[in-house]
Design a protein around this motif. Structure first.
Motif, mmCIF file in Angstrom:
data_model
loop_
_atom_site.group_PDB
_atom_site.id
_atom_site.type_symbol
_atom_site.label_atom_id
_atom_site.label_comp_id
_atom_site.label_asym_id
_atom_site.label_seq_id
_atom_site.Cartn_x
_atom_site.Cartn_y
_atom_site.Cartn_z
ATOM 1 N N LEU A 63 -8.930 -3.677 0.892
ATOM 2 C CA LEU A 63 -7.668 -2.989 0.624
ATOM 3 C C LEU A 63 -7.775 -1.473 0.803
ATOM 4 O O LEU A 63 -6.922 -0.876 1.469
ATOM 5 C CB LEU A 63 -7.147 -3.334 -0.775
ATOM 6 C CG LEU A 63 -6.642 -4.771 -0.961
ATOM 7 C CD1 LEU A 63 -6.302 -5.036 -2.415
ATOM 8 C CD2 LEU A 63 -5.441 -5.039 -0.084
ATOM 9 N N PHE A 65 2.671 -1.356 2.207
ATOM 10 C CA PHE A 65 1.302 -1.832 1.968
ATOM 11 C C PHE A 65 0.761 -1.202 0.693
ATOM 12 O O PHE A 65 0.153 -1.874 -0.134
ATOM 13 C CB PHE A 65 0.404 -1.480 3.157
ATOM 14 C CG PHE A 65 -1.017 -1.921 2.974
ATOM 15 C CD1 PHE A 65 -1.426 -3.169 3.405
ATOM 16 C CD2 PHE A 65 -1.952 -1.098 2.357
ATOM 17 C CE1 PHE A 65 -2.746 -3.592 3.227
ATOM 18 C CE2 PHE A 65 -3.256 -1.505 2.167
ATOM 19 C CZ PHE A 65 -3.658 -2.762 2.606
ATOM 20 N N GLU A 66 0.991 0.088 0.530
ATOM 21 C CA GLU A 66 0.491 0.808 -0.647
ATOM 22 C C GLU A 66 1.109 0.236 -1.923
ATOM 23 O O GLU A 66 0.426 0.085 -2.938
ATOM 24 C CB GLU A 66 0.823 2.300 -0.502
ATOM 25 C CG GLU A 66 -0.126 3.236 -1.162
ATOM 26 C CD GLU A 66 -1.578 3.054 -0.783
ATOM 27 O OE1 GLU A 66 -2.408 3.141 -1.704
ATOM 28 O OE2 GLU A 66 -1.924 2.828 0.389
ATOM 29 N N SER A 121 -5.708 0.615 3.626
ATOM 30 C CA SER A 121 -4.805 1.650 3.134
ATOM 31 C C SER A 121 -5.041 2.956 3.884
ATOM 32 O O SER A 121 -4.100 3.589 4.372
ATOM 33 C CB SER A 121 -5.005 1.849 1.632
ATOM 34 O OG SER A 121 -4.191 2.870 1.148
ATOM 35 N N GLU A 122 -6.298 3.335 3.988
ATOM 36 C CA GLU A 122 -6.666 4.566 4.697
ATOM 37 C C GLU A 122 -6.302 4.458 6.178
ATOM 38 O O GLU A 122 -5.768 5.396 6.766
ATOM 39 C CB GLU A 122 -8.159 4.837 4.533
ATOM 40 C CG GLU A 122 -8.671 6.029 5.308
ATOM 41 C CD GLU A 122 -8.004 7.347 4.928
ATOM 42 O OE1 GLU A 122 -7.836 8.206 5.819
ATOM 43 O OE2 GLU A 122 -7.630 7.511 3.755
ATOM 44 N N LYS A 124 -0.600 -3.089 -2.554
ATOM 45 C CA LYS A 124 -1.963 -2.808 -3.011
ATOM 46 C C LYS A 124 -1.962 -2.367 -4.473
ATOM 47 O O LYS A 124 -2.758 -2.851 -5.282
ATOM 48 C CB LYS A 124 -2.595 -1.732 -2.129
ATOM 49 C CG LYS A 124 -3.980 -1.282 -2.544
ATOM 50 C CD LYS A 124 -4.456 -0.175 -1.600
ATOM 51 C CE LYS A 124 -5.629 0.581 -2.120
ATOM 52 N NZ LYS A 124 -5.321 1.526 -3.173
ATOM 53 N N ASN A 125 -1.072 -1.453 -4.807
ATOM 54 C CA ASN A 125 -0.994 -0.974 -6.184
ATOM 55 C C ASN A 125 -0.636 -2.094 -7.153
ATOM 56 O O ASN A 125 -1.188 -2.168 -8.254
ATOM 57 C CB ASN A 125 0.008 0.177 -6.310
ATOM 58 C CG ASN A 125 -0.512 1.460 -5.708
ATOM 59 O OD1 ASN A 125 -1.709 1.610 -5.451
ATOM 60 N ND2 ASN A 125 0.380 2.397 -5.462
ATOM 61 N N ARG A 127 -2.503 4.764 6.638
ATOM 62 C CA ARG A 127 -2.079 6.159 6.441
ATOM 63 C C ARG A 127 -2.415 7.003 7.669
ATOM 64 O O ARG A 127 -1.611 7.805 8.138
ATOM 65 C CB ARG A 127 -2.742 6.754 5.201
ATOM 66 C CG ARG A 127 -1.834 6.785 3.992
ATOM 67 C CD ARG A 127 -2.533 7.456 2.873
ATOM 68 N NE ARG A 127 -3.698 6.614 2.638
ATOM 69 C CZ ARG A 127 -4.426 6.558 1.569
ATOM 70 N NH1 ARG A 127 -4.214 7.336 0.614
ATOM 71 N NH2 ARG A 127 -5.428 5.738 1.427
ATOM 72 N N ALA A 154 2.971 1.360 6.054
ATOM 73 C CA ALA A 154 1.940 1.947 5.190
ATOM 74 C C ALA A 154 2.449 2.105 3.762
ATOM 75 O O ALA A 154 1.724 1.820 2.797
ATOM 76 C CB ALA A 154 1.491 3.295 5.745
ATOM 77 N N PHE A 181 -1.449 -6.690 4.400
ATOM 78 C CA PHE A 181 -1.955 -6.852 3.043
ATOM 79 C C PHE A 181 -2.755 -8.148 2.920
ATOM 80 O O PHE A 181 -3.833 -8.170 2.321
ATOM 81 C CB PHE A 181 -0.810 -6.831 2.023
ATOM 82 C CG PHE A 181 -1.275 -7.053 0.623
ATOM 83 C CD1 PHE A 181 -1.891 -6.028 -0.075
ATOM 84 C CD2 PHE A 181 -1.109 -8.273 0.008
ATOM 85 C CE1 PHE A 181 -2.342 -6.223 -1.372
ATOM 86 C CE2 PHE A 181 -1.556 -8.487 -1.283
ATOM 87 C CZ PHE A 181 -2.169 -7.457 -1.977
#
Length: 178
Positions: free
Chosen positions: A25, A97-98, A29-30, A101-102, A33, A94, A16
């Motif tokens: 970001l 991290f999400e 993220s992609e 990020k959110n 995943r 992941a 992150f």
């Protein structure tokens, strides 16, 4: 599960930090995943668990599957995970991290289960109500679940808003048994 989360957290926070500093970001993220998808594939899992494969071969396998989808920093990140024998934690990394990020982007993901297909107008109305309630930008995923009988069930993070007929019947059943 808690132990995996404890081990994965520093890696998620490091990823992150790198992504935030590079203002990348969504790309990270992609990538995370995609990397999670790779390591959870049964064939890859079997190869990674093979004791005859050294770390260089494991890293080479992952990077060859990832190809151009892994930039220089992502390749370094994969290297660190392989060397630390933490590559199996990619799904947890992941996910964490999400969440980070959110939180940084003041967004949340809502899963909407409906008994029937929703129109775009209904989804937009529901999304607006959720954004108002949670004070965040909401990204939605809509699925049809006929078992709900009627209504909808919405999950945002840990919060579950269940307005389905199925839930109301279950509540009535519980009250009648008491």
């Amino acid at each position: 599960m808690a132990e995996l989360a404890t081990i994965a957290r520093p890696y998620a926070e490091a990823a992150f930090g790198l992504a935030r500093d590079d203002q990348a970001l969504p790309a990270w993220s992609e990538m995370l995943r995609f990397a999670s998808t790779i390591v959870t594939d049964p064939r890859v899992t079997k190869a990674l668990d093979n004791p005859r494969l050294d770390n260089a071969a494991k890293e080479s396998l992952l990077l060859s599957i990832g190809g151009d989808r892994f930039g220089a920093q992502a390749r370094n990140f994969i290297h660190v995970l392989v060397e630390g024998e933490r590559v199996s934690l990619l799904p947890q990394i992941a996910e964490m991290f999400e969440t980070l990020k959110n939180d940084a982007e003041a967004t949340a993901t809502a899963t909407i289960e409906s008994a029937m297909e929703l129109t775009e107008a209904q989804v937009a109305e529901l999304k607006a109500a959720l954004e108002k309630r949670f004070g965040r930008k909401i990204e939605t995923t809509v699925t049809v679940n006929p078992d709900l009988i009627g209504g909808a069930r919405v999950t945002v993070g840990d919060a579950v808003l269940d307005g389905s007929v199925q839930a109301k019947l279950a509540a009535m059943h519980t009250q009648l048994r008491a």
